[in-house]
Design a protein around this motif. Structure first.
Motif, PDB file in Angstrom:
ATOM      1  N   SER A  37      39.271  36.438  45.089  1.00 55.31           N
ATOM      2  CA  SER A  37      39.262  37.215  43.839  1.00 55.31           C
ATOM      3  C   SER A  37      37.983  38.031  43.727  1.00 55.31           C
ATOM      4  N   GLY A  38      37.809  39.017  44.595  1.00 59.09           N
ATOM      5  CA  GLY A  38      36.606  39.833  44.574  1.00 59.09           C
ATOM      6  C   GLY A  38      36.416  40.552  43.250  1.00 59.09           C
ATOM      7  N   HIS A  39      35.163  40.737  42.845  1.00 56.48           N
ATOM      8  CA  HIS A  39      34.866  41.447  41.599  1.00 56.48           C
ATOM      9  C   HIS A  39      35.260  42.921  41.714  1.00 56.48           C
ATOM     10  N   SER A  40      36.009  43.396  40.738  1.00 54.69           N
ATOM     11  CA  SER A  40      36.469  44.784  40.748  1.00 54.69           C
ATOM     12  C   SER A  40      35.305  45.761  40.592  1.00 54.69           C
ATOM     13  N   TYR A  41      35.516  46.954  41.118  1.00 56.78           N
ATOM     14  CA  TYR A  41      34.504  48.010  41.034  1.00 56.78           C
ATOM     15  C   TYR A  41      34.299  48.459  39.592  1.00 56.78           C
ATOM     16  N   MET A  42      33.029  48.608  39.214  1.00 59.86           N
ATOM     17  CA  MET A  42      32.677  49.175  37.913  1.00 59.86           C
ATOM     18  C   MET A  42      31.562  50.182  38.130  1.00 59.86           C
ATOM     19  N   PRO A  43      31.807  51.452  37.846  1.00 58.70           N
ATOM     20  CA  PRO A  43      30.817  52.488  38.167  1.00 58.70           C
ATOM     21  C   PRO A  43      29.511  52.360  37.414  1.00 58.70           C
ATOM     22  N   PHE A  44      29.526  51.682  36.239  1.00 58.79           N
ATOM     23  CA  PHE A  44      28.292  51.582  35.460  1.00 58.79           C
ATOM     24  C   PHE A  44      27.425  50.407  35.895  1.00 58.79           C
ATOM     25  N   TYR A  45      27.952  49.531  36.770  1.00 61.67           N
ATOM     26  CA  TYR A  45      27.171  48.377  37.207  1.00 61.67           C
ATOM     27  C   TYR A  45      27.693  47.918  38.552  1.00 61.67           C
ATOM     28  N   GLU A  46      26.940  48.149  39.600  1.00 63.57           N
ATOM     29  CA  GLU A  46      27.465  47.951  40.946  1.00 63.57           C
ATOM     30  C   GLU A  46      26.882  46.762  41.696  1.00 63.57           C
ATOM     31  N   SER A  47      25.884  46.094  41.152  1.00 65.24           N
ATOM     32  CA  SER A  47      25.127  45.138  41.960  1.00 65.24           C
ATOM     33  C   SER A  47      25.965  43.970  42.463  1.00 65.24           C
ATOM     34  N   TYR A  48      26.922  43.476  41.686  1.00 62.84           N
ATOM     35  CA  TYR A  48      27.697  42.327  42.152  1.00 62.84           C
ATOM     36  C   TYR A  48      29.162  42.662  42.377  1.00 62.84           C
ATOM     37  N   CYS A  49      29.530  43.920  42.198  1.00 57.98           N
ATOM     38  CA  CYS A  49      30.932  44.325  42.312  1.00 57.98           C
ATOM     39  C   CYS A  49      31.204  44.974  43.669  1.00 57.98           C
ATOM     40  N   MET A  50      32.471  44.993  44.033  1.00 56.99           N
ATOM     41  CA  MET A  50      32.864  45.709  45.241  1.00 56.99           C
ATOM     42  C   MET A  50      32.849  47.214  44.966  1.00 56.99           C
ATOM     43  N   THR A  51      32.418  47.986  45.928  1.00 59.94           N
ATOM     44  CA  THR A  51      32.527  49.435  45.842  1.00 59.94           C
ATOM     45  C   THR A  51      33.965  49.833  46.159  1.00 59.94           C
ATOM     46  N   PRO A  52      34.360  51.086  45.886  1.00 57.61           N
ATOM     47  CA  PRO A  52      35.715  51.501  46.275  1.00 57.61           C
ATOM     48  C   PRO A  52      35.984  51.303  47.766  1.00 57.61           C
ATOM     49  N   ASP A  53      35.041  51.713  48.615  1.00 56.65           N
ATOM     50  CA  ASP A  53      35.217  51.507  50.061  1.00 56.65           C
ATOM     51  C   ASP A  53      35.209  50.021  50.393  1.00 56.65           C
ATOM     52  N   GLY A  54      34.326  49.280  49.743  1.00 50.19           N
ATOM     53  CA  GLY A  54      34.262  47.844  49.979  1.00 50.19           C
ATOM     54  C   GLY A  54      35.538  47.136  49.557  1.00 50.19           C
ATOM     55  N   SER A  55      36.174  47.640  48.510  1.00 51.49           N
ATOM     56  CA  SER A  55      37.442  47.054  48.068  1.00 51.49           C
ATOM     57  C   SER A  55      38.510  47.195  49.136  1.00 51.49           C
ATOM     58  N   GLN A  56      38.543  48.353  49.777  1.00 58.53           N
ATOM     59  CA  GLN A  56      39.515  48.562  50.847  1.00 58.53           C
ATOM     60  C   GLN A  56      39.220  47.663  52.046  1.00 58.53           C
ATOM     61  N   GLU A  57      37.944  47.503  52.371  1.00 53.10           N
ATOM     62  CA  GLU A  57      37.564  46.621  53.479  1.00 53.10           C
ATOM     63  C   GLU A  57      37.914  45.168  53.142  1.00 53.10           C
ATOM     64  N   TYR A  58      37.676  44.790  51.907  1.00 53.76           N
ATOM     65  CA  TYR A  58      38.006  43.436  51.447  1.00 53.76           C
ATOM     66  C   TYR A  58      39.502  43.186  51.573  1.00 53.76           C
ATOM     67  N   MET A  59      40.310  44.111  51.121  1.00 53.80           N
ATOM     68  CA  MET A  59      41.757  43.946  51.197  1.00 53.80           C
ATOM     69  C   MET A  59      42.220  43.805  52.642  1.00 53.80           C
ATOM     70  N   ALA A  60      41.676  44.647  53.511  1.00 51.19           N
ATOM     71  CA  ALA A  60      42.064  44.588  54.925  1.00 51.19           C
ATOM     72  C   ALA A  60      41.649  43.253  55.550  1.00 51.19           C
ATOM     73  N   ALA A  61      40.467  42.769  55.180  1.00 50.53           N
ATOM     74  CA  ALA A  61      39.969  41.505  55.741  1.00 50.53           C
ATOM     75  C   ALA A  61      40.848  40.335  55.318  1.00 50.53           C
ATOM     76  N   ILE A  62      41.237  40.293  54.050  1.00 51.78           N
ATOM     77  CA  ILE A  62      42.057  39.180  53.575  1.00 51.78           C
ATOM     78  C   ILE A  62      43.459  39.255  54.169  1.00 51.78           C
ATOM     79  N   ARG A  63      44.026  40.446  54.264  1.00 51.32           N
ATOM     80  CA  ARG A  63      45.354  40.585  54.871  1.00 51.32           C
ATOM     81  C   ARG A  63      45.331  40.142  56.336  1.00 51.32           C
ATOM     82  N   LYS A  64      44.242  40.435  57.026  1.00 48.94           N
ATOM     83  CA  LYS A  64      44.121  40.004  58.421  1.00 48.94           C
ATOM     84  C   LYS A  64      44.053  38.478  58.512  1.00 48.94           C
ATOM     85  N   LEU A  65      43.320  37.863  57.582  1.00 54.45           N
ATOM     86  CA  LEU A  65      43.226  36.400  57.574  1.00 54.45           C
ATOM     87  C   LEU A  65      44.580  35.764  57.257  1.00 54.45           C
TER      88      LEU A  65
END
Length: 253
Positions: A37-65
């Protein structure tokens, strides 16, 4: 109870481990299922959230697992969607809807970043009135299903994170109780599962689970489902508190 965890964070946001490290730990512990359950992207606060690109990488990583470990464990791709996030959720298996912020005077104020920041925000934006801050928080909780269309409501009373010593506010105060009840009543009519979350205890902030027992008791009395989670940020705490879960639920019934 066969333990599984569905509120799990990784290095893609503010967790300490790779997804694969957590999968291997879940298999070692005998979990039949595991939800990320990765933290969703929020443009006003990025320190602990996934970036848009990071969200795509996260999705691909979990689907591969899911493909790699599908014969050993069922893996689900989820997202923890903040109330103020507009991140798309169509490609996820499930959504945890959570409130980490309130807006006051056009500013996003963190609910759970630190005790010092919470105190400063209440002093600066609420004239020191903690109950006004709490009322705004629970207004968002009341609306979290409508805003996020989540299946699970995360840490219902996260606002108490820094109040273990009861020196910031009294959770039995009529204004606190009224605000929490308003949120609870709203969610009782929504098709959601209430999360019972041990993360605050695991990380040393609280001595109680989220939500308070009174909230869980009312939820169960209404015949609504609950889901236990560790809000895992470290594989060593993947099943933190699960040994006490059944007794906790019995105490709420």
């Amino acid at each position: 109870m066969i333990p599984s965890n569905y509120h799990t964070h990784t290095l893609f946001c503010d967790g300490k481990n790779t997804p694969e490290e957590i999968v291997r730990e879940a298999i070692r512990l005998g979990c039949p299922e595991l939800g990320f359950s990765g933290h969703s992207y929020m443009p006003f606060y990025e320190s602990y959230c996934m970036t848009p690109d990071g969200s795509q990488e996260y999705m691909a990583a979990i689907r591969k697992l899911q493909e790699t470990y599908g014969d050993k464990i069922r893996i689900y791709l989820g997202i923890e969607l903040d109330y103020y996030s507009n991140a798309p959720t169509d490609d996820y298996d499930y959504v945890i809807g959570s409130v980490h912020y309130v807006i006051k005077d056009g500013c996003y104020l963190s609910v759970d970043e630190s005790r010092e920041l919470q105190l400063e925000n209440v002093r600066k934006y609420y004239n020191g009135d903690f109950y006004a801050f709490i009322e705004d928080y629970f207004d968002n909780v009341a609306d979290v299903y409508q805003k996020t269309r989540c299946q699970i409501v995360g840490h219902f009373d996260l606002v108490k994170k820094f109040n273990a010593s009861r020196d910031l506010f009294d959770p039995q105060h009529p204004r606190y109780q009224a605000a929490a009840k308003k949120a609870l009543d709203s969610l009782l009519s929504a098709p959601v599962i209430l999360e019972v979350n041990s993360g605050g205890i695991a990380r040393g902030y609280t001595t109680e689970l989220y939500p308070d027992k009174e909230i869980v008791a009312q939820w169960l009395k209404a015949g609504k489902p609950v889901l236990f989670s560790s809000d895992c940020h470290d594989k060593e705490q993947l099943l933190f508190g699960y040994d006490a879960y059944e007794n906790y639920i019995k105490a709420c019934m």
